[in-house]
Design a protein around this motif. Structure first.
Motif, PDB file in Angstrom:
ATOM      1  N   GLU A 252      23.023  43.018  53.130  1.00  0.00           N
ATOM      2  CA  GLU A 252      23.889  43.756  51.966  1.00  0.00           C
ATOM      3  C   GLU A 252      25.219  43.013  51.911  1.00  0.00           C
ATOM      4  O   GLU A 252      25.620  42.617  52.866  1.00  0.00           O
ATOM      5  CB  GLU A 252      24.322  45.191  52.448  1.00  0.00           C
ATOM      6  CG  GLU A 252      25.058  45.935  51.305  1.00  0.00           C
ATOM      7  CD  GLU A 252      25.273  47.407  51.508  1.00  0.00           C
ATOM      8  OE1 GLU A 252      24.429  48.386  51.774  1.00  0.00           O
ATOM      9  OE2 GLU A 252      26.674  47.546  51.920  1.00  0.00           O
ATOM     10  N   GLU A 257      22.185  44.973  47.778  1.00  0.00           N
ATOM     11  CA  GLU A 257      21.176  44.495  48.661  1.00  0.00           C
ATOM     12  C   GLU A 257      20.457  43.114  48.208  1.00  0.00           C
ATOM     13  O   GLU A 257      20.322  43.103  46.911  1.00  0.00           O
ATOM     14  CB  GLU A 257      20.047  45.705  48.710  1.00  0.00           C
ATOM     15  CG  GLU A 257      20.468  46.658  49.755  1.00  0.00           C
ATOM     16  CD  GLU A 257      19.400  47.513  50.158  1.00  0.00           C
ATOM     17  OE1 GLU A 257      18.106  47.466  49.717  1.00  0.00           O
ATOM     18  OE2 GLU A 257      19.463  48.671  50.897  1.00  0.00           O
ATOM     19  N   LYS A 470      21.032  44.836  57.230  1.00  0.00           N
ATOM     20  CA  LYS A 470      20.369  46.453  57.282  1.00  0.00           C
ATOM     21  C   LYS A 470      19.101  46.522  57.905  1.00  0.00           C
ATOM     22  O   LYS A 470      18.898  47.754  58.608  1.00  0.00           O
ATOM     23  CB  LYS A 470      20.468  47.009  56.101  1.00  0.00           C
ATOM     24  CG  LYS A 470      21.752  46.949  55.101  1.00  0.00           C
ATOM     25  CD  LYS A 470      21.750  47.310  53.816  1.00  0.00           C
ATOM     26  CE  LYS A 470      21.735  48.992  53.892  1.00  0.00           C
ATOM     27  NZ  LYS A 470      21.681  49.414  52.467  1.00  0.00           N
TER      28      LYS A 470
END
Lengths: 680, 90
Positions: A252, A257, A470
């Motif tokens: 991110e 993203e 992430k």
């Protein structure tokens, strides 16, 4: 040269005025390669031409520049090479000569008519295809029928349009040297001598090992091509996959993203370290934005077009060539057997684009005065282009025409534009990266939409920006064996290794299928093909290097850099040397034995008994031939001698596939009611 | 014009591939299985690096993979059945 079974010339069939001519000058004989081409030439030169049938041979008569002309179509090659060395155990065979195709009665009649017209004519024009094969066809007809006592000229054209044909006949070429014919005739000599000698060597080797006279053959170019397939098969069959892990992370950056790819991981330790990235922060080490311009694809040469047709429509290279030839003979496209990726201004771009505009509205949006061209050139013909003539087309003919037309128009189009981004991130010990692409101007893709530009969106970034990892994805994967060749990729291999010619490569692949050496669209080598390739690979007789060297020498003849007799001598020396070094292969003999036991693999059609299996040709230990179904075992005896080919139709009495031997078509089923009718 | 004057090599007995029984020009394996055995030997280091497994485990894993060539599978089947690793060092 003698010709058995020649026909008597029926001079009375010719109108006296046609023969003597009302013109004071003696007529010109024009030799075309095919009937369709002959008709188009006659039409271009004289719209009120007449068609005669002399001994059943079509001849087109008309007048051009106040001189009578006859256009007579050949039917491809009318002469072939032959040797008198009949003993199959004798080789190398170096003693060969050109003879008419004596088995073909039509050819005998055709040659008689040609000879007669040649005698009456003042000059001869060879108007066969302007390439090596075309010139060889025309040259042989003239040479072996006394034509060189006349004035012999050459017509050069790349399309069969009226305009170009007229231009060609207004500027006929005179020749001191027939270099293309020299190159073609030498290629035929060399291919024949190598083909027959190597095939006899192969058959002799099998005969001495198995006691059987098996009909096997191999050629100078087929050999290395088959060996390449065999090498690929060996790589696939001896392949050991290697494990690795694909590694991707979801990052991110500034709230957006993006998916980043990491390097392939080689061990469980690396996998563990990669997984520990989750929740950590990486840093952008490089970011770049650029606008990429993609030029239109080059105009088609034959190989590029065959590959594209296979990629898009799955049509085999030899099928696409046959369709392209039809389109050429209908004057819809230029001559397809070309290596060129260039389109000279002489073809008149504007005129073609204007005509095409009636069907392709995209021509209104072209932005270049000159087309984009590729580096490859061909002294004989330009790249393949549409002539601008429009005729109703359907099916595969339309697909191929449309491809040629769109590609041609596309070369005049503006570049396509793709906005590209590239980002590189460092996280722990790993460098991660992502590419982005967005099509901002379709450019030539508007008219040639057969290329795919993969679009992917990624956010903008700056060096030093933080990237939150992430998620981490690792996937255990295994390397794959090399892909099997397809006819198209094999053609590409032949081209990149400079073996064969643009005109012969597709046919060479087709011949390997016909001989039962290879099978399937994703090419697999058969047991027989494997034995033959293994033998030649083992004995090192037909190597890629040797084949390429001969190809270069043949090319030198065409450009006047080598004399045919020198190249022939060089080739004969090679052949003699290679045959001296032959290593005998017991392994090959054993493989052939296995092949004989398993059946030849050659199918003669569906089994009518079970409806599931194929009727496969087998040869027994005693040398008897028979068909046997590979599912239910139904069988039928076959004649011991003669070449057998499927007749491509089924028996109307019992449904078994019919078989052809020479001119005889028969049903192999011993229980067929038709045989009972005959014997009754 | 010449004739192939050398007589054919007489069939040599006992030169059979231990895997398939075919004639072998040299050693215990025919061309096919010699090539496969060489690949098998070379491939081990990658599997060892990836999973730190023994050679026997390696054979078992490779045998299961659809990417593995048929000749390699035949060599593995022979090794497993005969417990004879000597062909690997061929």
């Amino acid at each position: 040269m003698s010709r058995a079974g020649g026909v008597a010339w029926s001079a009375h069939r010719l109108d006296a005025a046609e023969v003597a001519g009302s013109n004071p000058a003696r007529p010109t004989l024009i030799i075309a390669e095919k009937n369709d081409a002959a008709k188009r030439i006659a039409f271009a030169l004289d719209r009120s031409y007449k068609k005669l049938a002399l001994e059943g041979v079509p001849v087109y008569v008309g007048s051009w520049n106040s001189t009578k002309f006859y256009v007579i179509p050949a039917r491809g090659h009318l002469y072939t090479l032959k040797t008198d060395v009949g003993d199959l155990s004798l080789f190398p065979v170096l003693d060969v000569e050109w003879v008419p195709l004596e088995d073909d009665r039509y050819v005998i009649k055709l040659l008689e008519v040609m000879k007669k017209l040649l005698r009456e004519s003042e000059q001869v024009v060879i108007a066969c295809d302007y390439d090596i094969e075309g010139e060889t066809i025309g040259f042989n007809i003239v040479k072996y029928n006394g034509g060189f006592e006349k004035v012999v000229k050459r017509a050069k054209f790349s399309t069969l349009t009226v305009e170009e044909l007229k231009h060609s006949f207004n500027s006929l070429l005179t020749r001191d040297k027939w270099l293309m014919a020299d190159a073609g005739r030498t290629r035929h000599y060399i291919d024949f001598m190598w083909g027959i000698s190597l095939s006899r060597l192969l058959m002799e080797e099998v005969r001495r090992g198995t006691g059987k006279r098996l009909s096997l053959s191999i050629g100078r170019v087929q050999g290395p091509t088959l060996i390449e397939i065999y090498n690929r098969e060996s790589e696939i069959n001896s392949y050991v996959p290697k494990p690795y892990w694909k590694f991707k992370v979801i990052g991110e950056i500034k709230g957006e993203e993006l998916e980043l790819s990491g390097p392939n991981l080689r061990s469980l330790e690396e996998v563990q370290r990669a997984k520990e990235l989750k929740g950590k922060i990486g840093k952008v080490t490089f970011f770049d934005k650029s606008m990429e311009e993609i030029k239109p694809p080059y105009p088609f040469n034959l190989s590029d077009l065959q590959k594209e047709v296979y990629r898009l429509f799955g049509i085999q290279p030899w099928e696409s060539l046959a369709i392209l030839e039809k389109l050429y003979l209908r004057a819809l496209i230029s001559y397809p057997r070309t290596s060129s990726q260039k389109l000279p201004p002489a073809i008149n771009y504007k005129s073609i684009l204007t005509k095409l505009g009636q069907r392709y509205k995209e021509t209104a949006n072209i932005s270049r005065s000159y087309p984009v061209e590729g580096p490859m050139d061909d002294p004989a013909h330009p790249a393949i282009y549409p002539t601008g003539e429009l005729q109703p087309l359907s099916g595969t003919e339309f697909k191929l025409y449309d491809l040629v037309a769109r590609r041609f128009i596309g070369t005049f189009y503006r570049n396509a534009k793709v906005a590209k981004k590239y980002i590189k991130v460092r996280a722990d010990v790993f460098d991660l990266e992502a590419d982005g692409a967005a099509l901002v101007d379709r450019g030539w893709l508007e008219v040639y939409p057969f290329k795919e530009i993969r679009e992917k969106s990624i956010p903008d970034a700056s060096v030093g920006d933080k990237v939150l990892i992430k998620d981490v994805k690792v996937e255990l994967t295994y390397t794959k064996p090399p892909s099997r060749y397809t006819p198209s990729s094999l053609l590409e291999w032949m081209e990149s290794n400079e073996i064969g010619t643009k005109a012969t490569r597709a046919d060479i692949i087709k011949t390997l299928y016909k001989r039962g050496y290879i099978k399937g669209n994703r090419i697999e080598i058969t047991e027989l093909g494997f034995s033959v390739a293994r033998y030649f690979s083992f004995s090192q007789i037909i190597t890629l290097e040797m084949t390429r060297k001969l190809e270069n020498s043949l090319e030198n003849i065409e450009f006047g850099k080598a004399h045919p007799s020198y190249v022939l001598g060089e080739s004969a020396r090679f052949l003699i040397e290679e045959l001296k070094n032959v290593k005998h292969s017991e392994e090959m003999v054993e493989l052939t034995r296995k092949y004989l036991a398993a059946g030849t693999g050659e199918s003669f059609g569906k089994c009518p008994v079970c409806g599931k299996g194929e009727l496969i040709l087998h040869i027994s230990q005693a040398g008897k031939r028979y068909l046997k179904c590979n599912v239910c075992g139904a069988s039928a005896p076959l004649p011991r001698k003669g070449k057998l080919v499927p007749a491509k139709k089924n028996c109307s009495y019992c449904g078994w596939p019919m078989i052809k031997r020479g001119g005889w078509v028969f049903c192999p089923n011993p229980e067929c009611p038709s045989s009972k009718i005959k014997s009754a | 014009m010449g004739v192939l004057s050398e007589p054919g090599v007489p069939k040599q007995q006992n030169k059979k591939c231990v895997v398939c029984g075919s004639y072998s020009e040299e050693g215990l394996l025919c061309f096919k299985h010699r090539t496969a055995a060489k690949s098998l030997t070379e491939g081990y280091k990658y599997w060892k690096e990836a999973f730190n497994i023994s050679f026997n485990e390696y054979l078992k894993e490779v045998r299961k993979r659809p990417e593995t060539g048929v000749w390699v599978k035949e060599v593995i089947d022979y090794i497993v059945a005969s417990n004879d690793l000597s062909i690997i060092s061929e």
